[in-house]
Design an enzyme around this catalytic site. Structure first.
Site, mmCIF file in Angstrom:
data_model
loop_
_atom_site.group_PDB
_atom_site.id
_atom_site.type_symbol
_atom_site.label_atom_id
_atom_site.label_comp_id
_atom_site.label_asym_id
_atom_site.label_seq_id
_atom_site.Cartn_x
_atom_site.Cartn_y
_atom_site.Cartn_z
ATOM 1 N N ASP A 151 -6.481 -10.099 9.834
ATOM 2 C CA ASP A 151 -5.846 -10.657 8.642
ATOM 3 C C ASP A 151 -5.623 -12.174 8.786
ATOM 4 O OD1 ASP A 151 -4.740 -10.488 6.107
ATOM 5 O OD2 ASP A 151 -3.443 -8.803 6.601
ATOM 6 N N ASP A 206 -5.051 -8.702 -2.643
ATOM 7 C CA ASP A 206 -4.850 -7.262 -2.444
ATOM 8 C C ASP A 206 -4.945 -6.448 -3.732
ATOM 9 O OD1 ASP A 206 -4.464 -7.950 0.146
ATOM 10 O OD2 ASP A 206 -2.404 -7.205 0.296
HETATM 11 C C1 GLA Z 1 -2.507 -8.323 3.777
HETATM 12 C C2 GLA Z 1 -3.841 -7.589 3.654
HETATM 13 C C3 GLA Z 1 -3.569 -6.130 3.284
HETATM 14 C C4 GLA Z 1 -2.689 -5.490 4.347
HETATM 15 C C5 GLA Z 1 -1.400 -6.276 4.521
HETATM 16 C C6 GLA Z 1 -0.586 -5.802 5.716
HETATM 17 O O1 GLA Z 1 -1.852 -8.419 2.564
HETATM 18 O O2 GLA Z 1 -4.647 -8.199 2.699
HETATM 19 O O3 GLA Z 1 -4.779 -5.403 3.151
HETATM 20 O O4 GLA Z 1 -3.402 -5.431 5.564
HETATM 21 O O5 GLA Z 1 -1.669 -7.667 4.732
HETATM 22 O O6 GLA Z 1 0.593 -6.507 5.896
#
Ligand code: GLA
Length: 412
Positions: A151, A206
């Site tokens: 990430d 997301d």
């Molecule tokens: C980010 C990623 C998500 C998830 C969250 C976890 O937002 O894009 O897919 O992994 O972190 O905290």
């Protein structure tokens, strides 16, 4: 430098993985990855008990047989680092440790995925990999990890290409083939530089379990349609070994059955990773019928590895084509509106050539195709004639019609 020493160094750089010219692990992503991830349904509330339950359900539901082989823990498995700097799992929620969990998952015929972050902290504030990349890769390899989602939170001003390449090299040097799933949300246009770095890269913020409407904030709270719109133009960057990742699936997480079906279908049309995000231990028959439709999965997993193309949009209907192996095509109608729309397809209007990626042509003027409706479960009814005749179909609101076209073999 002495000539001999120079040669020795050159040999080391060329021959020792992880030295100078390291490459990502090859052969792990010939088709888009398939599996499950904890985040969309369980968020920060994960534990070894949950992961084991989901592993059991993956097998019991026939998902492993259908190709969903990665079981991925997302954020919040982490504790802190030990005195030597090696990251440890959260001892309250993962008391038996990650190696035992990996053994369990492997014994079920699956692979185990883990999550980290290029910054000092993950998005949920757990231990990130910054400054410990090689050590973390070694730890994952020792534990028997098969997949890393990496990430991009708390990265301050570090260079994205550098940060992801560093972890790629670390994974390579650790010696265990580990799938590298880059999660940088498309912020730095990874499609332009990451084919040699990772096996897939996120292209958007997301996803949420919403089909349409405005994304809640710029970047975050994306909908199925907003993601399709961002991911569709990137098709030329995807291919075997390196995929656009429009985020994980929300099938079974609260949208209507039509919307779930359309979401799943479009991810297959876009050759996207199929990472389930629902509770596998509590599935409805509708969810099962969607995620276990092997003919639809085959569109995603087609070995040609070409992301589908959005040919046109008319009256809220999108017309999508995806070239497949052996001269087949997938053809999909996506209804963006909430109302049913009648479509009358005269195939001769769709003589197209995919100039951008595959160079293949539909050639409806020269080839007759048999049509199979992939969402019709009655095998007889699924055979929908040939492209000699126009196809009439009503596509329900927020739904799709999906067909596989196969060159007709009948002798003339
Ligand atoms: C980010 C990623 C998500 C998830 C969250 C976890 O937002 O894009 O897919 O992994 O972190 O905290």
């Amino acid at each position: 430098m002495k000539k001999g020493l120079k040669l020795l160094l050159l040999a080391a750089v060329v021959l020792v993985p992880g030295w100078g010219t390291a490459q990502k692990w090859e052969g792990l992503a010939d088709t888009p990855q398939m599996g499950w991830n904890s985040w969309n349904k369980f968020g920060q509330n994960i534990s070894e008990k949950l992961i084991r339950e989901q592993a059991d359900a993956m097998v019991a539901e026939g998902l492993v047989d259908a190709g969903y082989i990665y079981l991925n823990m997302d954020d919040c498995w982490h504790g802190e680092r030990d005195a030597d700097g090696f990251v440890q799992p959260d001892s309250r929620t993962f008391p038996s440790g990650i190696e035992a969990l990996a053994d369990y998952v492997h014994s079920k015929g699956m692979k185990l995925g883990i999550y980290s972050d290029a910054g000092r902290r993950t998005c949920a504030g757990r231990t990130g990999s910054f400054g410990h990349e090689y050590q973390d890769a070694i730890q994952y390899a020792r534990w028997g990890i098969d997949y890393l989602k990496y990430d991009w939170c708390s990265t301050e001003n570090i260079n994205p290409r550098g940060a992801y390449t560093l972890m790629r090299d670390a994974l390579r040097a650790a010696g265990r083939p580990i799938f590298f799933s880059m999660c940088e949300w498309g912020t730095n246009r990874p499609w332009e530089w990451a084919a040699e770095v990772g096996h897939s890269w996120r292209t958007t913020g997301d996803i949420t379990a919403r089909f349409a409407g405005n994304p809640r904030q710029r970047g975050w709270g994306q909908t199925v349609l907003s993601i399709i719109d961002q991911n569709a133009p990137l098709r030329k960057y995807a291919g075997p070994g390196h995929w656009n990742d429009p985020d994980m699936l929300e099938v079974g997480n609260g949208m209507s059955v039509n919307e779930d079906r359309a979401h799943f279908t479009m991810w297959c049309m876009m050759a996207a990773p199929l990472i389930l995000g629902n509770d596998l231990s509590k599935m409805t028959d509708d969810t099962r019928a969607i995620i276990l439709n092997k003919k639809v999965i085959a569109i995603d997993q087609d070995r040609l590895g070409v992301q589908g193309l959005r040919y046109k949009t008319e009256n809220e209907i999108e017309y999508w084509f995806k070239p497949l192996e052996n001269g087949d095509w997938a053809f999909c109608l996506l209804n963006r509106s909430t109302e049913p729309v009648e479509c009358d397809i005269d195939w001769q209007e769709y003589n197209l050539t995919d100039d951008e990626v595959s160079g293949l042509s539909t050639s409806f003027d020269a080839i007759t195709y048999d049509i199979e409706n992939l969402w019709e479960t009655n095998a007889k009814k699924a055979k929908t004639g040939t492209t000699k005749k126009a196809l009439k179909v009503t596509v329900p609101g927020h739904d799709v019609a999906l067909y596989r076209l196969t060159p007709n073999q009948k002798k003339k």
